[in-house]
Design an enzyme around this catalytic site. Structure first.
Site, PDB file in Angstrom:
ATOM      1  N   HIS A  31     -27.783 -18.890 -26.619  1.00  0.00           N
ATOM      2  CA  HIS A  31     -26.839 -19.735 -27.077  1.00  0.00           C
ATOM      3  C   HIS A  31     -27.273 -20.407 -28.208  1.00  0.00           C
ATOM      4  CE1 HIS A  31     -26.810 -20.028 -22.268  1.00  0.00           C
ATOM      5  NE2 HIS A  31     -25.887 -19.520 -22.682  1.00  0.00           N
ATOM      6  N   ARG A  65     -17.036 -11.113 -17.779  1.00  0.00           N
ATOM      7  CA  ARG A  65     -17.089 -12.687 -17.873  1.00  0.00           C
ATOM      8  C   ARG A  65     -15.561 -12.943 -17.792  1.00  0.00           C
ATOM      9  NH1 ARG A  65     -18.228 -16.792 -21.693  1.00  0.00           N
ATOM     10  NH2 ARG A  65     -19.377 -18.647 -20.959  1.00  0.00           N
TER      11      ARG A  65
END
Ligand code: CFM
Ligand code: HCA
Length: 540
Positions: free
Chosen positions: A193, A93
């Protein structure tokens, strides 16, 4: 805005699902809707992908370790699990970071793992985990060590929280905490998350009560500094005289996150990954949150004006107007040059839980129309607006909101605005503690598709022939072999930043280069090749 004639969406929808078995077709049908911005229809979202379907989604571990904690610079993030989970997530990422001094702690480029083996799966891996924590401490003496559980950890029952507590006690000057973010939890990254938000809130936020300096203090939530996005926002804030107390978590530090409760406003970029943090900080500390968007020049200007309105300070307003006036002509000059080449072209966006919405603004600035869009793992509120879901707020200990209020430190709980002030701001059109979602902004009859499948994407491309398709690395080369350029909206294909004013310019240039490249006309899609008559024929 330029309106493009789009094919009959009900026929397209029918084409997308008619090859599925009846039960699957029925289920997918609820996630494929024809948009109406006036009366936004219901979208099925955040449900399990039908087994056997090729999805774009990732897992809970990816959402927790990779997304929310990944960009943290000075936490040693140790993955408890087999080496593959860590190795294949190592620097994939594009979260960037910029330590102030070269000697400052920066563990972003490292890959820490307990490298769990068969014997640990059989006999337990807690001992090995504690040894790993000690080793990391001895080598680096970090301020914090975080532990991330991979699938086998939950299956064998290793208690990463107990191990973390024990090591925190033993080490004394290092904050050690664990996350039960096993990949299989929930249906996608999204559960990760939530787990990450709870952990960061519980173990970090509020640990440092030093008052923050500055007149206009805010936290930037849900901005992960992909391709340097946060650097551009930091640049703009600095020019405007806005103090960034903490960033969750692009270019962040432990110290800043621990101090975040000293800010007077939370601005949220990616609602999906971090709305929990906004809610919890509102309840425990009295800090309101506001949805903003720094993707797109117009959206950036609008977001800055919203921030000025929130603080209600004339000097700040004037300064922000001056910054907008200074930045806009540079952006406009590039739009004027490029737009004649991009006007009327079409795009499709199938990305994550936020960018499929935000990047539509940048395409609109180029005169391009979004034909279809969808998220991989968002919830209904990200599509239809925050109001559609009952307010189930869960705190850092999975307690309810009332308990969180009770646990609020009376010294620290300070409503930054009174109820009356909040109402006044809302009346001015400021979305305080709310989010309108993607669909209100999308054209009537565009298609909105949640958790699009590989098969559906191919069909969409065949039927709509968009000028550009936006998704991730797994989709990129499959789509490009069909003669359609694919812009990665996760990693930006090594480009960026794309936020703010400078970012918008970068994006326009990249898109111009892609959609106007004659190379795409040289590629024949599978259905265009003579020997394969139809799409189906080429896949049997
Ligand atoms: Fe938020 Fe993100 Fe996104 Fe996301 Fe992601 Fe990402 Fe994304 Mo990839 S936090 S939801 S879980 S904006 S990693 S920086 S690009 S899928 S649209
Ligand atoms: C993730 C991270 C990812 C993957 C990107 C992609 C990212 O979901 O685990 O598929 O290209 O942005 O890096 O979303």
């Amino acid at each position: 805005e330029a309106k493009v004639l789009i094919p009959d969406p009900s026929r397209i929808k029918e084409e997308l699902i008619n090859k599925y078995p009846a039960k699957v077709a029925k289920k997918r049908s609820k996630s494929i809707v024809i948009n109406d911005p006036e009366t936004v229809p219901e979208v099925q979202a955040n449900v399990r992908t039908v087994p056997g379907i090729i999805t774009q989604r990732g897992c809970s571990y990816a959402g927790c370790k990779g997304v929310v904690l990944g960009p943290t610079r000075d936490i040693v993030n140790i993955v408890h699990g087999p080496i593959g989970c860590s190795f294949y997530a190592w620097l994939t990422r594009r979260n960037q970071t910029r330590p102030e001094k070269p000697t400052d702690e920066n563990y972003i480029t490292y890959c820490f793992s307990t490298d769990m083996q068969e014997e640990h799966v059989v006999f337990g891996g807690e001992k090995k985990l504690k040894v790993a924590i000690q080793e990391a401490y001895d080598l680096f003496h970090p301020k914090a060590i975080a532990i991330f559980s991979t699938c086998p950890v939950g299956l064998i029952g290793d208690d990463v929280h107990a191990a973390s507590r024990e090591m925190k006690e033993k080490l004394g000057d290092c904050n050690v905490f664990g996350f039960s973010c096993e990949g299989y939890r929930g249906v996608s990254q999204s559960a990760g998350h939530h787990i990450a938000n709870n952990g960061v809130f519980k173990h970090m936020v509020g640990n440092n009560n030093t008052p923050a300096e500055g007149k206009f203090k805010l936290n930037l939530l849900g901005e992960y500094n992909i391709g340097g996005d946060a650097f551009e926002i930091e640049r703009i804030f600095e020019k405007c005289g806005i103090t960034l107390v903490a960033s969750f978590s692009g270019n962040s530090t432990v110290r800043a996150i621990e101090n975040a409760h000293m800010a007077d406003l939370n601005v949220i970029l990616c609602h999906r990954s971090i709305n929990y943090m906004g809610d919890m900080m509102e309840v425990k500390y009295g800090i309101p949150w506001m949805k903003v968007n720094f993707v797109g020049a117009e959206s950036s200007a609008k977001s800055l004006r919203k921030i000025a309105e929130y603080f209600g300070d004339e000097e700040l307003k004037a300064r922000i107007e001056a910054v907008i006036a200074e930045e806009t002509p540079k952006v406009q000059a590039i739009i004027d040059e490029i737009r004649p080449r991009t006007e009327g072209k079409t795009a499709m966006l199938f990305v994550g839980g936020s960018r499929a919405h935000h990047y539509q603004d940048l395409f609109a600035e180029l005169g391009m129309t979004t034909l279809a869009a969808g998220y991989e793992f968002a919830h209904r509120d990200d599509y239809e607006g925050r109001e559609v879901l009952p307010k189930i707020k869960i705190d850092a200990d999975s307690k309810n909101i009332e308990e969180l209020k009770v646990s609020a430190d009376p010294e620290l709980y300070k409503p930054r605005k009174s109820e009356a002030e909040l109402e006044e701001l809302k009346a001015k059109g400021l979305e305080i503690n709310g989010y309108e979602g993607m669909m209100k902004q999308m054209q009537k009859k565009s298609l909105v598709i949640d958790d699009v499948s590989h098969y559906e994407s191919e069909k969409l491309i065949e039927l709509y022939k968009p000028d550009i398709f936006c998704a991730g690395i797994k989709e990129k080369y499959v789509v490009q072999k069909m003669g359609v350029p694919l812009k990665q909206l996760h990693s930006y294909d090594y480009g960026g930043p794309y936020t703010g004013f400078e970012g918008a310019i970068n994006f326009y240039k990249d898109i111009d280069r892609m959609v106007n490249n004659p190379v795409w006309k040289l590629i024949k899609a599978p259905w265009e090749k003579e020997e394969s008559g139809s799409l189906e024929a080429s896949y049997v």
